[in-house]
Design a protein around this motif. Structure first.
Motif, PDB file in Angstrom:
ATOM      1  N   CYS A   9       0.821  -1.218   0.000  1.00 14.79           N
ATOM      2  CA  CYS A   9       0.000   0.000   0.000  1.00 14.79           C
ATOM      3  C   CYS A   9       0.852   1.264   0.000  1.00 14.79           C
ATOM      4  O   CYS A   9       0.433   2.298  -0.522  1.00 14.79           O
ATOM      5  CB  CYS A   9      -0.967  -0.006   1.167  1.00 14.79           C
ATOM      6  SG  CYS A   9      -0.177  -0.046   2.785  1.00 14.79           S
ATOM      7  N   PRO A  28      -4.343  -2.076  10.006  1.00 20.18           N
ATOM      8  CA  PRO A  28      -2.942  -2.450   9.725  1.00 20.18           C
ATOM      9  C   PRO A  28      -2.416  -3.428  10.776  1.00 20.18           C
ATOM     10  O   PRO A  28      -3.034  -3.598  11.834  1.00 20.18           O
ATOM     11  CB  PRO A  28      -2.189  -1.118   9.856  1.00 20.18           C
ATOM     12  CG  PRO A  28      -3.187  -0.056  10.082  1.00 20.18           C
ATOM     13  CD  PRO A  28      -4.454  -0.705  10.534  1.00 20.18           C
ATOM     14  N   TRP A  55       3.101 -11.603   9.002  1.00 16.75           N
ATOM     15  CA  TRP A  55       2.955 -10.228   8.525  1.00 16.75           C
ATOM     16  C   TRP A  55       2.888  -9.224   9.673  1.00 16.75           C
ATOM     17  O   TRP A  55       3.069  -8.034   9.470  1.00 16.75           O
ATOM     18  CB  TRP A  55       1.749 -10.065   7.592  1.00 16.75           C
ATOM     19  CG  TRP A  55       0.448 -10.648   8.071  1.00 16.75           C
ATOM     20  CD1 TRP A  55      -0.119 -11.815   7.660  1.00 16.75           C
ATOM     21  CD2 TRP A  55      -0.452 -10.102   9.055  1.00 16.75           C
ATOM     22  NE1 TRP A  55      -1.305 -12.031   8.317  1.00 16.75           N
ATOM     23  CE2 TRP A  55      -1.532 -10.992   9.183  1.00 16.75           C
ATOM     24  CE3 TRP A  55      -0.450  -8.942   9.835  1.00 16.75           C
ATOM     25  CZ2 TRP A  55      -2.594 -10.776  10.055  1.00 16.75           C
ATOM     26  CZ3 TRP A  55      -1.495  -8.720  10.707  1.00 16.75           C
ATOM     27  CH2 TRP A  55      -2.556  -9.626  10.813  1.00 16.75           C
ATOM     28  N   HIS A 166      -7.845 -16.160   8.095  1.00 15.06           N
ATOM     29  CA  HIS A 166      -7.078 -14.942   8.389  1.00 15.06           C
ATOM     30  C   HIS A 166      -7.226 -14.661   9.887  1.00 15.06           C
ATOM     31  O   HIS A 166      -8.346 -14.486  10.370  1.00 15.06           O
ATOM     32  CB  HIS A 166      -7.598 -13.768   7.562  1.00 15.06           C
ATOM     33  CG  HIS A 166      -6.675 -12.591   7.564  1.00 15.06           C
ATOM     34  ND1 HIS A 166      -6.302 -11.943   8.727  1.00 15.06           N
ATOM     35  CD2 HIS A 166      -6.017 -11.955   6.562  1.00 15.06           C
ATOM     36  CE1 HIS A 166      -5.478 -10.952   8.435  1.00 15.06           C
ATOM     37  NE2 HIS A 166      -5.280 -10.941   7.124  1.00 15.06           N
ATOM     38  N   ALA A 168      -6.932 -12.174  11.633  1.00 12.25           N
ATOM     39  CA  ALA A 168      -7.446 -10.857  12.054  1.00 12.25           C
ATOM     40  C   ALA A 168      -8.696 -10.456  11.266  1.00 12.25           C
ATOM     41  O   ALA A 168      -9.018  -9.268  11.197  1.00 12.25           O
ATOM     42  CB  ALA A 168      -6.348  -9.812  11.883  1.00 12.25           C
ATOM     43  N   GLN A 169      -9.405 -11.422  10.707  1.00 10.68           N
ATOM     44  CA  GLN A 169     -10.606 -11.071   9.937  1.00 10.68           C
ATOM     45  C   GLN A 169     -11.614 -10.354  10.829  1.00 10.68           C
ATOM     46  O   GLN A 169     -11.990 -10.851  11.887  1.00 10.68           O
ATOM     47  CB  GLN A 169     -11.243 -12.334   9.331  1.00 10.68           C
ATOM     48  CG  GLN A 169     -12.445 -12.009   8.446  1.00 10.68           C
ATOM     49  CD  GLN A 169     -13.113 -13.250   7.852  1.00 10.68           C
ATOM     50  OE1 GLN A 169     -12.513 -14.317   7.769  1.00 10.68           O
ATOM     51  NE2 GLN A 169     -14.369 -13.114   7.450  1.00 10.68           N
ATOM     52  N   LYS A 170     -12.038  -9.176  10.411  1.00  9.62           N
ATOM     53  CA  LYS A 170     -12.943  -8.364  11.219  1.00  9.62           C
ATOM     54  C   LYS A 170     -14.404  -8.601  10.809  1.00  9.62           C
ATOM     55  O   LYS A 170     -14.696  -8.861   9.648  1.00  9.62           O
ATOM     56  CB  LYS A 170     -12.610  -6.863  11.063  1.00  9.62           C
ATOM     57  CG  LYS A 170     -11.212  -6.498  11.575  1.00  9.62           C
ATOM     58  CD  LYS A 170     -11.074  -6.714  13.074  1.00  9.62           C
ATOM     59  CE  LYS A 170      -9.712  -6.319  13.627  1.00  9.62           C
ATOM     60  NZ  LYS A 170      -8.611  -7.191  13.247  1.00  9.62           N
ATOM     61  N   PHE A 193      -4.920  -1.978   3.919  1.00 10.86           N
ATOM     62  CA  PHE A 193      -4.505  -3.285   4.481  1.00 10.86           C
ATOM     63  C   PHE A 193      -5.747  -4.178   4.530  1.00 10.86           C
ATOM     64  O   PHE A 193      -6.238  -4.502   5.612  1.00 10.86           O
ATOM     65  CB  PHE A 193      -3.955  -3.103   5.904  1.00 10.86           C
ATOM     66  CG  PHE A 193      -2.700  -2.272   6.010  1.00 10.86           C
ATOM     67  CD1 PHE A 193      -1.442  -2.864   5.907  1.00 10.86           C
ATOM     68  CD2 PHE A 193      -2.764  -0.899   6.234  1.00 10.86           C
ATOM     69  CE1 PHE A 193      -0.280  -2.106   6.028  1.00 10.86           C
ATOM     70  CE2 PHE A 193      -1.603  -0.129   6.352  1.00 10.86           C
ATOM     71  CZ  PHE A 193      -0.364  -0.739   6.250  1.00 10.86           C
TER      72      PHE A 193
HETATM   73  C1  LIG Z   1      -4.842  -6.965  10.342  1.00  8.25           C
HETATM   74  S1  LIG Z   1      -4.838  -7.614   8.761  1.00  8.25           S
HETATM   75  C2  LIG Z   1      -6.309  -6.952   8.016  1.00  8.25           C
HETATM   76  C3  LIG Z   1      -7.484  -7.883   8.133  1.00  8.25           C
HETATM   77  C4  LIG Z   1      -8.743  -7.325   7.525  1.00  8.25           C
HETATM   78  N1  LIG Z   1      -9.292  -6.262   8.341  1.00  8.25           N
HETATM   79  C5  LIG Z   1      -9.805  -8.404   7.312  1.00  8.25           C
HETATM   80  O1  LIG Z   1     -10.892  -8.322   7.913  1.00  8.25           O
HETATM   81  O2  LIG Z   1      -9.515  -9.344   6.568  1.00  8.25           O
HETATM   82  C6  LIG Z   1      -3.545  -6.699   7.985  1.00  8.25           C
HETATM   83  C7  LIG Z   1      -3.257  -7.120   6.564  1.00  8.25           C
HETATM   84  O3  LIG Z   1      -2.323  -6.210   6.001  1.00  8.25           O
HETATM   85  C8  LIG Z   1      -1.525  -6.911   5.061  1.00  8.25           C
HETATM   86  N2  LIG Z   1      -0.320  -6.082   4.843  1.00  8.25           N
HETATM   87  C9  LIG Z   1       0.771  -5.980   5.645  1.00  8.25           C
HETATM   88  N3  LIG Z   1       1.619  -5.075   5.137  1.00  8.25           N
HETATM   89  C10 LIG Z   1       1.055  -4.573   4.009  1.00  8.25           C
HETATM   90  C11 LIG Z   1       1.431  -3.571   3.063  1.00  8.25           C
HETATM   91  N4  LIG Z   1       2.594  -2.897   3.186  1.00  8.25           N
HETATM   92  N5  LIG Z   1       0.585  -3.292   2.034  1.00  8.25           N
HETATM   93  C12 LIG Z   1      -0.588  -3.967   1.904  1.00  8.25           C
HETATM   94  N6  LIG Z   1      -0.986  -4.928   2.753  1.00  8.25           N
HETATM   95  C13 LIG Z   1      -0.198  -5.217   3.811  1.00  8.25           C
HETATM   96  C14 LIG Z   1      -1.308  -8.270   5.711  1.00  8.25           C
HETATM   97  O4  LIG Z   1      -0.994  -9.267   4.759  1.00  8.25           O
HETATM   98  C15 LIG Z   1      -2.651  -8.516   6.410  1.00  8.25           C
HETATM   99  O5  LIG Z   1      -3.517  -9.304   5.621  1.00  8.25           O
END
Ligand SMILES: C[S@@+](CC[C@H](N)C(=O)[O-])C[C@H]1O[C@@H](n2cnc3c(N)ncnc32)[C@H](O)[C@@H]1O
Length: 231
Positions: A9, A28, A55, A166, A168-170, A193
Motif C-alpha cells: 500500500c 494495519p 505479517w 485470516h 485478524a478477519q474483522k 490493508f
Molecule cells: C490486520 S490484517 C487486516 C485484516 C482485515 N481487516 C480483514 O478483515 O480481513 C492486515 C493485513 O495487512 C496486510 N499487509 C501488511 N503489510 C502490508 C502492506 N505494506 N501493504 C498492503 N498490505 C499489507 C497483511 O498481509 C494482512 O492481511
C-alpha cells in the motif's frame, strides 16, 4: 465499484489522486506478535493462535502514512485505523497535530479468547483511532447510538473464512457501523490493508465504492472472490 490492488500500500498510495478519498478505514498490523508467549495448547482442541502471523512482525511506522493519508483524504473525509496499546502512542504523536480531532473508538468483543490460566484480563477490546477536520461528514443518529463503543462477537463461521483462515478477519457488522456513520452512499472508501476484504464486503452491502490493497497473494485472492460476489 471496487478496485483491488495486490501490492504494497505504501507504493500504491502514491498513485491515488489528491483529495479523492471520502473515508480511510483500515486495520494495519498491530506489531503485537513480538509480545506473544507462544500458542496456547488446549487439551483435545486446536491450539489458540497467540502468535498472530508473520505479517505482524514487519514494523509499522505511522509516520510513513501521514503525508499520503493527508493528501488523498477529502477535506470533509474521515480516517479510522484499528490499532493496539503498543502503537497508539506513535499514531497519536504523528496524527494528532495534523487533524482537528483525534478520538478513539472501542470494539468490545463479546466472545474473546478465554484466559486459560486466569492470570489477567481477557483481550476483549480493540481500539480504533479516528481523525477528521472541522466540517467532516458525520451521520449522527441518536445520542445513545453514538457512543465510542460497539459490541459484537469476533468473526464466526460462516462469515469467517475457513480457507484461507485470516487471524485478524474483522466482522462486517462492525465495519458497516463505522461506514454508515462516517460516509454516504457512493462515497469512496479506501482500505490499504484489506486482508480478506471485510471492509470491501461492508462497502458493497452499503453502496459505497471501494479501493483495497493487500500484499499477500492468498489473502488478496480471497478478498477478490468475496467482493466480486457482489457483481
Ligand atoms: C490486520 S490484517 C487486516 C485484516 C482485515 N481487516 C480483514 O478483515 O480481513 C492486515 C493485513 O495487512 C496486510 N499487509 C501488511 N503489510 C502490508 C502492506 N505494506 N501493504 C498492503 N498490505 C499489507 C497483511 O498481509 C494482512 O492481511
Amino acid at each position: 465499484m471496487a478496485k483491488l490492488i495486490k501490492g504494497d500500500c505504501l507504493d500504491y498510495m502514491k498513485q491515488i489522486p489528491d483529495n479523492s478519498i471520502d473515508l480511510i478505514l483500515t486495520d494495519p498490523p498491530y506489531n503485537i506478535a513480538q509480545y506473544s508467549t507462544g500458542n496456547i495448547e488446549l487439551p483435545g482442541r486446536e491450539a489458540l493462535n497467540n502468535n498472530i502471523a508473520d505479517w505482524d512482525n514487519a514494523p509499522l511506522e505511522p509516520k510513513d502514512f501521514i503525508d499520503d493519508f493527508k493528501r488523498i483524504i477529502k477535506p470533509d473525509g474521515n480516517i479510522f485505523v484499528f490499532t493496539s496499546y503498543n502503537l497508539i502512542g506513535k499514531w497519536h504523536s504523528v496524527f494528532d497535530s495534523e487533524f482537528d480531532t483525534f478520538q478513539f473508538f472501542i470494539w468490545h468483543k463479546t466472545n474473546p479468547a478465554p484466559k486459560i490460566y486466569k492470570n489477567g484480563f481477557l483481550n476483549s477490546c480493540e481500539m480504533i483511532i479516528c481523525m477528521w477536520n472541522k466540517g467532516h461528514k458525520w451521520n449522527f443518529t441518536k445520542q445513545n447510538e453514538m457512543h465510542n463503543f460497539f459490541e459484537s462477537p469476533i468473526c464466526m463461521y460462516p462469515e469467517r473464512l475457513r480457507e484461507p483462515k485470516h487471524p485478524a478477519q474483522k466482522p462486517v457488522k462492525l465495519l458497516k457501523h463505522i461506514i454508515n456513520i462516517a460516509s454516504n452512499p457512493d462515497d469512496i472508501v479506501f482500505d490499504p490493508f484489506m486482508g480478506v476484504g471485510s471492509t470491501g464486503v461492508a462497502c458493497m452491502e452499503l453502496g459505497r465504492r471501494f479501493v483495497g490493497c493487500e500484499i499477500d497473494k492468498v489473502y488478496f485472492n480471497a478478498a477478490k472472490k468475496r467482493i466480486s460476489a457482489y457483481g
